[in-house]
Design a protein around this motif. Sequence first.
Motif, PDB file in Angstrom:
ATOM      1  N   THR A 110       8.338  -2.877 -13.401  1.00 15.12           N
ATOM      2  CA  THR A 110       7.799  -2.832 -14.753  1.00 15.12           C
ATOM      3  C   THR A 110       6.342  -3.249 -14.723  1.00 15.12           C
ATOM      4  O   THR A 110       5.935  -4.066 -13.901  1.00 15.12           O
ATOM      5  N   SER A 111       5.557  -2.667 -15.573  1.00 14.74           N
ATOM      6  CA  SER A 111       4.166  -3.042 -15.680  1.00 14.74           C
ATOM      7  C   SER A 111       3.792  -3.052 -17.154  1.00 14.74           C
ATOM      8  O   SER A 111       4.662  -3.065 -18.003  1.00 14.74           O
ATOM      9  N   GLY A 112       2.530  -2.962 -17.441  1.00 12.75           N
ATOM     10  CA  GLY A 112       2.093  -3.106 -18.817  1.00 12.75           C
ATOM     11  C   GLY A 112       1.802  -4.532 -19.186  1.00 12.75           C
ATOM     12  O   GLY A 112       1.472  -4.812 -20.339  1.00 12.75           O
ATOM     13  N   ASP A 113       1.926  -5.450 -18.238  1.00 14.49           N
ATOM     14  CA  ASP A 113       1.627  -6.850 -18.508  1.00 14.49           C
ATOM     15  C   ASP A 113       0.132  -7.094 -18.310  1.00 14.49           C
ATOM     16  O   ASP A 113      -0.410  -6.865 -17.225  1.00 14.49           O
ATOM     17  N   VAL A 114      -0.516  -7.562 -19.358  1.00 12.09           N
ATOM     18  CA  VAL A 114      -1.945  -7.852 -19.335  1.00 12.09           C
ATOM     19  C   VAL A 114      -2.134  -9.303 -19.747  1.00 12.09           C
ATOM     20  O   VAL A 114      -1.572  -9.746 -20.758  1.00 12.09           O
ATOM     21  N   ARG A 115      -2.897 -10.043 -18.969  1.00  6.76           N
ATOM     22  CA  ARG A 115      -3.077 -11.466 -19.208  1.00  6.76           C
ATOM     23  C   ARG A 115      -4.560 -11.799 -19.283  1.00  6.76           C
ATOM     24  O   ARG A 115      -5.373 -11.193 -18.589  1.00  6.76           O
ATOM     25  N   VAL A 116      -4.901 -12.804 -20.104  1.00  9.31           N
ATOM     26  CA  VAL A 116      -6.297 -13.194 -20.339  1.00  9.31           C
ATOM     27  C   VAL A 116      -6.426 -14.691 -20.130  1.00  9.31           C
ATOM     28  O   VAL A 116      -5.584 -15.473 -20.594  1.00  9.31           O
ATOM     29  N   TRP A 117      -7.487 -15.102 -19.406  1.00  7.01           N
ATOM     30  CA  TRP A 117      -7.839 -16.500 -19.210  1.00  7.01           C
ATOM     31  C   TRP A 117      -9.228 -16.759 -19.781  1.00  7.01           C
ATOM     32  O   TRP A 117     -10.119 -15.921 -19.654  1.00  7.01           O
ATOM     33  N   ASP A 118      -9.404 -17.928 -20.370  1.00  2.89           N
ATOM     34  CA  ASP A 118     -10.715 -18.375 -20.834  1.00  2.89           C
ATOM     35  C   ASP A 118     -11.124 -19.568 -19.983  1.00  2.89           C
ATOM     36  O   ASP A 118     -10.697 -20.697 -20.216  1.00  2.89           O
ATOM     37  N   THR A 119     -11.941 -19.337 -18.967  1.00  2.00           N
ATOM     38  CA  THR A 119     -12.338 -20.400 -18.049  1.00  2.00           C
ATOM     39  C   THR A 119     -13.432 -21.287 -18.611  1.00  2.00           C
ATOM     40  O   THR A 119     -13.798 -22.278 -17.977  1.00  2.00           O
ATOM     41  N   ARG A 120     -13.968 -20.971 -19.774  1.00  2.00           N
ATOM     42  CA  ARG A 120     -15.037 -21.792 -20.351  1.00  2.00           C
ATOM     43  C   ARG A 120     -14.514 -23.102 -20.926  1.00  2.00           C
ATOM     44  O   ARG A 120     -15.277 -24.056 -21.090  1.00  2.00           O
ATOM     45  N   THR A 121     -13.237 -23.158 -21.256  1.00  2.00           N
ATOM     46  CA  THR A 121     -12.658 -24.360 -21.862  1.00  2.00           C
ATOM     47  C   THR A 121     -11.702 -25.092 -20.928  1.00  2.00           C
ATOM     48  O   THR A 121     -11.075 -26.044 -21.349  1.00  2.00           O
ATOM     49  N   TRP A 122     -11.601 -24.616 -19.692  1.00  2.00           N
ATOM     50  CA  TRP A 122     -10.675 -25.196 -18.726  1.00  2.00           C
ATOM     51  C   TRP A 122      -9.224 -25.121 -19.196  1.00  2.00           C
ATOM     52  O   TRP A 122      -8.367 -25.860 -18.746  1.00  2.00           O
ATOM     53  N   ASP A 123      -8.951 -24.228 -20.094  1.00  2.00           N
ATOM     54  CA  ASP A 123      -7.581 -24.032 -20.542  1.00  2.00           C
ATOM     55  C   ASP A 123      -7.084 -22.741 -19.910  1.00  2.00           C
ATOM     56  O   ASP A 123      -7.273 -21.653 -20.439  1.00  2.00           O
ATOM     57  N   TYR A 124      -6.451 -22.857 -18.751  1.00  2.00           N
ATOM     58  CA  TYR A 124      -6.085 -21.689 -17.971  1.00  2.00           C
ATOM     59  C   TYR A 124      -4.672 -21.207 -18.263  1.00  2.00           C
ATOM     60  O   TYR A 124      -4.095 -20.464 -17.494  1.00  2.00           O
ATOM     61  N   ILE A 125      -4.077 -21.665 -19.348  1.00  2.00           N
ATOM     62  CA  ILE A 125      -2.764 -21.159 -19.733  1.00  2.00           C
ATOM     63  C   ILE A 125      -2.988 -19.812 -20.407  1.00  2.00           C
ATOM     64  O   ILE A 125      -3.373 -19.733 -21.567  1.00  2.00           O
ATOM     65  N   ALA A 126      -2.778 -18.735 -19.672  1.00  2.00           N
ATOM     66  CA  ALA A 126      -3.198 -17.416 -20.114  1.00  2.00           C
ATOM     67  C   ALA A 126      -2.162 -16.786 -21.035  1.00  2.00           C
ATOM     68  O   ALA A 126      -0.983 -16.706 -20.702  1.00  2.00           O
ATOM     69  N   PRO A 127      -2.569 -16.296 -22.202  1.00  2.00           N
ATOM     70  CA  PRO A 127      -1.632 -15.587 -23.078  1.00  2.00           C
ATOM     71  C   PRO A 127      -1.468 -14.134 -22.627  1.00  2.00           C
ATOM     72  O   PRO A 127      -2.331 -13.553 -21.986  1.00  2.00           O
ATOM     73  N   PHE A 128      -0.321 -13.567 -22.980  1.00  2.00           N
ATOM     74  CA  PHE A 128      -0.071 -12.162 -22.706  1.00  2.00           C
ATOM     75  C   PHE A 128      -0.545 -11.326 -23.888  1.00  2.00           C
ATOM     76  O   PHE A 128      -0.473 -11.746 -25.042  1.00  2.00           O
ATOM     77  N   LEU A 129      -1.006 -10.113 -23.593  1.00  2.00           N
ATOM     78  CA  LEU A 129      -1.354  -9.147 -24.622  1.00  2.00           C
ATOM     79  C   LEU A 129      -0.240  -8.121 -24.694  1.00  2.00           C
ATOM     80  O   LEU A 129       0.084  -7.454 -23.702  1.00  2.00           O
ATOM     81  N   ASP A 130       0.371  -8.009 -25.874  1.00  2.00           N
ATOM     82  CA  ASP A 130       1.514  -7.108 -26.032  1.00  2.00           C
ATOM     83  C   ASP A 130       1.054  -5.659 -25.911  1.00  2.00           C
ATOM     84  O   ASP A 130      -0.054  -5.293 -26.345  1.00  2.00           O
ATOM     85  N   SER A 131       1.943  -4.829 -25.339  1.00  7.43           N
ATOM     86  CA  SER A 131       1.607  -3.427 -25.116  1.00  7.43           C
ATOM     87  C   SER A 131       2.306  -2.471 -26.075  1.00  7.43           C
ATOM     88  O   SER A 131       2.012  -1.278 -26.055  1.00  7.43           O
ATOM     89  N   GLU A 132       3.274  -2.951 -26.880  1.00  7.37           N
ATOM     90  CA  GLU A 132       3.998  -2.143 -27.859  1.00  7.37           C
ATOM     91  C   GLU A 132       4.814  -1.032 -27.209  1.00  7.37           C
ATOM     92  O   GLU A 132       5.018   0.037 -27.778  1.00  7.37           O
ATOM     93  N   TYR A 133       5.247  -1.234 -25.974  1.00  3.73           N
ATOM     94  CA  TYR A 133       6.159  -0.272 -25.376  1.00  3.73           C
ATOM     95  C   TYR A 133       7.574  -0.508 -25.899  1.00  3.73           C
ATOM     96  O   TYR A 133       7.977  -1.637 -26.175  1.00  3.73           O
ATOM     97  N   GLU A 134       8.311   0.558 -25.988  1.00  3.68           N
ATOM     98  CA  GLU A 134       9.696   0.442 -26.429  1.00  3.68           C
ATOM     99  C   GLU A 134      10.521  -0.245 -25.351  1.00  3.68           C
ATOM    100  O   GLU A 134      10.391   0.042 -24.173  1.00  3.68           O
ATOM    101  N   GLU A 135      11.388  -1.127 -25.775  1.00  8.24           N
ATOM    102  CA  GLU A 135      12.188  -1.906 -24.848  1.00  8.24           C
ATOM    103  C   GLU A 135      13.598  -1.341 -24.684  1.00  8.24           C
ATOM    104  O   GLU A 135      14.523  -2.053 -24.336  1.00  8.24           O
TER     105      GLU A 135
END
Length: 629
Positions: free
Chosen positions: A209-234
């Motif tokens: 499975t793919s479609g998983d996209v993750r984002v990190w903001d290294t400017r705040t040292w908060d590396y707990i990355a949220p996922f961006l939903d892709s709206e694929y049917e499950e």
Amino acid sequence: GRGEQAAGYLALAQSLLEGAGRPPAAARTTRAERQEAASRSRSPPAREGAGGGEQLVDQLIRDLNEMDDVPFFDIQLPYELAINIFQYLDRKELGRCAQVSKTWKVIAEDEVLWYRLCQQEGHLPESSISDYSCWKLIFQECRAREHMLRTNWKNRKGAVSELEHIPDAVLCDVHSHDGVVIAGLTVPVIGCTAMSKIQPLNLGACRYTSGDVRVWDTRTWDYIAPFLDSEYEEDEPGMQPYVSFVRINSSLAVAAYEDGFLNIWDLRTGKDPIHRFEHDARIQALALSQEDATVATASAFDVVMLHPNEEGYWQIAAEFEVQKLVDYLEIVPDTGRYPVAVATAGDLVYLLKADDSARTLHYVYGQPVTCLDVSANQAAFGVKSLGWVYEGNKCRDLEKIGLCSCRTCFLGAEITVVCGRCRVNRVCRRSAVHNGTLRVLPPQILVYSLEAERCLSKLGNALGDFTCVNLRDSPPNLMVSGNMDRRVRVHDLRTDTIALSLSAHQLGVSAVQMDDWKIVSGGEEGLVSVWDYRMNQKLWEVHSRHPVRHISFNSRRLITANVPYERVVRSADLDDFATHRRHRGLVHAYEFAVDQLAFQSALPLCRSSCDTMAGHNYDLALTFPYDSI
């Protein structure tokens, strides 16, 4: 006569002290006349009414002695004109002028001058003059911080963190902008069977499975990355296509999928995509403007530009049809209302303007493009070598020139030349070049003007093909490139010469970037090297397992990404974490401004989570006795 002479001196002194400039004609006397008048009168001058005049003359002489070294314009010129003159001075010249007199010190320390200096050197570019009360002090603090960061860069002093993604996920693509990192991931599904490294991949045996996209903001040292939903049917989990490309800027995140879908997220609103676009075929190239909300995609023989309208609804700004499949695609910055892009398709280079049809910028048959980068008014791209040209015995019936694609033949074994008249076969490269029968046209980097649509420079003279070029982030009149011959080159665009050549890597160079004093390069062997190119010296290096596919840095931080060749793990046992970790890729964040961030939060290395697997949880949190632990 003596009284008239004293009256003349008095009028001269009074006029100069009042700032009248030159004295009147009646009061001007030559030196010979004054000496003649002094010789005629031997008696001392009269005292009555002359005491104040002599004091004025003495004061005038003292002022004239000072005027020999210091101009007297600061009393006569308005303050605004003096500021306009001082604005052409740099910080060292302003410091010298502040030591001349009190008046010059007030002018040299004016807030307008130091605010302008801060803007010219790039300090606090978004601030206004009313934000701070003493811009000279702000300028000094910015200079000290810049010196500290440069020292930390040279000594590799800072914090290094690995951006953790899903434990069993494999990186597909990584991109970053100003410390914000986006990554596309491939995640295996439970039920994958064993696969051999020698046999071809069996997609039916292992569902990914793919479609998983993750984002990190290294400017705040908060590396707990949220996922961006892709709206694929499950309905059928595990059948989502993997991510082909990801891009990010200050406000948008874009991901292109293998099945031709494109998702666009607004980083300020949430994790759900704000727009979804579908192509009929696989997306081969993706570009995102770093300044505004313009997205360009290439699928099959079509190139599409997307841009939101005034109401915020996304629409197709332009659509172009090209002759070949697109390999590289870049959006030209600072183009105003109509977006402009540059696309390469094999040996064709297109200039794509939203208000015009596709125009061919460059075309040489059999000379494909190997890399591309653009700036506001120029485009630079590398072209392959034309191969070996036969020049023996005035033969004009050349039908075919072939060059073996394997590494052994390219490095000097044998090549195959078939000539209709001479029938020359398997000519030795070394003897053919020595005898003058074969000639090689080396790979080059061509620099084109986007306004005039003509070639400005031809750079190169290298043995291998150019694999990466960086024009947008390089200093003015300079450009850096990487080559398959393992060298990093700095090109001088004013003289069309190579200013510096560095033997940087063991394999080909895969990513490179430079600023006003350093170069950061990444190689196919996984090595990241940092150079001080003014001293022609390597500062430090770090090695990881996979090829370096992304490098981005500024004065404070460095982002590197090692992306594996294979997006599917060929392992006999995916449950073995130690085995899988070697195949999933790495993203590292280097922070060099540790003096400011160390007091805000604990280092990411010290914040081990409890839900991670025991194989990579080293439990280093208790080593550092922070208050929150």
